[in-house]
Scaffold this active site. Sequence first.
Site, PDB file in Angstrom:
ATOM      1  N   GLU A 146       0.260  -7.857  -9.233  1.00  0.00           N
ATOM      2  CA  GLU A 146      -1.029  -7.236  -9.529  1.00  0.00           C
ATOM      3  C   GLU A 146      -1.386  -7.288 -11.015  1.00  0.00           C
ATOM      4  O   GLU A 146      -2.530  -7.565 -11.372  1.00  0.00           O
ATOM      5  CB  GLU A 146      -1.059  -5.780  -9.036  1.00  0.00           C
ATOM      6  CG  GLU A 146      -1.168  -5.635  -7.525  1.00  0.00           C
ATOM      7  CD  GLU A 146       0.145  -5.820  -6.791  1.00  0.00           C
ATOM      8  OE1 GLU A 146       1.200  -5.929  -7.459  1.00  0.00           O
ATOM      9  OE2 GLU A 146       0.142  -5.857  -5.549  1.00  0.00           O
ATOM     10  N   HIS A 200      -0.377   4.262   0.254  1.00  0.00           N
ATOM     11  CA  HIS A 200      -1.422   3.316   0.684  1.00  0.00           C
ATOM     12  C   HIS A 200      -2.710   4.046   1.079  1.00  0.00           C
ATOM     13  O   HIS A 200      -3.521   3.480   1.815  1.00  0.00           O
ATOM     14  CB  HIS A 200      -0.966   2.507   1.896  1.00  0.00           C
ATOM     15  CG  HIS A 200       0.129   1.516   1.622  1.00  0.00           C
ATOM     16  ND1 HIS A 200       1.415   1.890   1.346  1.00  0.00           N
ATOM     17  CD2 HIS A 200       0.121   0.171   1.597  1.00  0.00           C
ATOM     18  CE1 HIS A 200       2.159   0.811   1.163  1.00  0.00           C
ATOM     19  NE2 HIS A 200       1.394  -0.255   1.318  1.00  0.00           N
TER      20      HIS A 200
END
Lengths: 325, 333
Positions: free
Chosen positions: B66, B135
């Site tokens: 990321e 998440h």
Amino acid sequence: MPLSPLLDVDRGRAALRTMWQIRRFEEAVDDLFARGLMHGTMHLSIGQEASATGVCLALTDGDAITSTHRGHGHCIAQGADLVRMMAELLAKETGYCRGRGGSMHIADVATGNLGANGIVAGGIPIAAGAALAYQMRGEDHVVACFFGDGAANEGAFHEAVNLAAIWKLPVVFVCENNKYGMSFSTEKSMAIDTVAERAKGYGIPGVTVDGNDLEAVHEAASDAVARARAGEGPTLLENVTYRWKGHSKSDKNLYRTKEEITEWRGKDPIVRFEERLRSEGVLTQEDVDAVRAQALEDVRNAVREANSAPDADPTDLLDAVFASA
Amino acid sequence: MSSPTSTRTITYSEAIREGIGQAMEADDSVFMLGEDIGVYGGAFGVSGDLYHRFGPERIRDTPISELGIVGAAVGAALAGMRPIVEIQFSDFTNQAMDQIVNQAAKIHFMLGGAASVPMVLRAPLGSGTGAAAQHSQSLEAWFAHVPGLKVVMPATAEDAKGLLLSAIDDPNPVIVLEHKLLYRTSGPVPEEAVRIPLGKTAVRRTGADLSIVATGVMVSRALEAAETLAAEGIEVSVIDPRTLSPLDDAPILADVARTGRALLVQEAPGHVGFMAEIAARISESPTLYRLLAPIKRLSGLNAPIPYAPQLETASVPQVDDIVEAALTIMKES
């Protein structure tokens, strides 16, 4: 073996002048700071001039660099105007960043300096991204990405080098290994001997050179740039060098000995290149003295002109937060 | 000269894909990069067939990195491209926070305006899928707090496309937070590449009694609650800021001044959240003197999102909770 292209009257003189401009600029900054005439903090690259100069001389118009918190040398070597640089450090409106950036965030987008960075390793993924832009547009520009040995231990280094390697991006990762990440030595921070060994893990070439040898740096950088421009991908170039001064202005230098510093001062990259120029008959002592005098005058002029510029103006501070279309 | 538009009903994720496709057709500098966006089609299926239409160079699959992905987008944007980053779950932006907060958000400012970072970072947020604490977060307040970032939370399919197209055009880094539960919802969306300007609050419904301000999936829950409340004779406004930063607060202040009551609904935990900013804006304006009841916030619990479905549901405002909070305000005034 052919002589270095830097052992030519014009190129040799230009390279020497760049190195002296870097040295004199940083000495001036050091002095202004000590006298309370400059604000903030400074990270000086005195002793590392051959790395910035040798690498940037391997680049051509349209190529770019990303730089570090110790970025004055990179900025000058890439062709920045000394007056605008000094103006930035003196908090003037005419500075490169209009007083918003200062020493650690200085950039000169016009000469391809995409910016110094206050975050260790922050510029490494950005360099890969700029190289990606050139590759996608089919331009043959190259990015030289400067970072220190400390940055090579950051996750950003790994992710960026890996991306550049798998996409064969035109970037040269230039590690300036000056032996210390602030106070932490490379012996303590890495279980390997050279940063360049890590290149193997990414499937790219890794090269370690004497970073105080301008010709060696330039030759290795030129090879890496040629490789990148030919579409063969990145190289990890490690210039082993040393910073004579502390990490920043608050450094008491408790982590290294006077003997070590003295030893490295004896390996001055500028004096060494002057000797080469003289011994190869490229420049005379008089020529060398003239280059030194000219660099001193360049920096004095920068301080003079920058000092007379208007101070950075707080009235439109919010205007620079967002760009307008 | 505006051309006529034709509208049809498509899903939120189809609307996003259509917007990306149109932007990429119109401008070679627009490209996408992210994890599993190629043949796989994206973790939530948003990129879909774009890979087959535009190829692997422009729908660029990345390793799981990321920080590297966002950093590469920052560099590409600085060098003249218009990258769209997809981060699979907005929770994973944590891995890339330096590039988002210290680099993308600040470069234009630090350089005194000499360069800008025209990039878009798209990421799904929110709970409701049973994916638990790592998440399911709603981190919009983090981003909205950072000067230099624009933050968008589209609540409808039309907004998802229109705000995204504006985000791609914008010369600044724009964070687009898409709600996971909205991807499969449908709504009318113009076929043309119609832009919805950033920084324009939408009034979804107007009522005389109470102003409900909601973001993300809470907009549709507030609209559903409004129907229930209408059946009980309480008419509410539902206002969706759409862009959290920069915030267009005028329509909110005007509506609250008119109704005299404000219910602020967000999925994220309440403590130091976005709706605290709305409450502060009301309190700092003459609208304060028009209030008939204290401002009420309805937020997610100040807790990580749990796994068990009944626990997850209990952690964030549901339609019934909004109805109940609205009735409480009405009783207090």
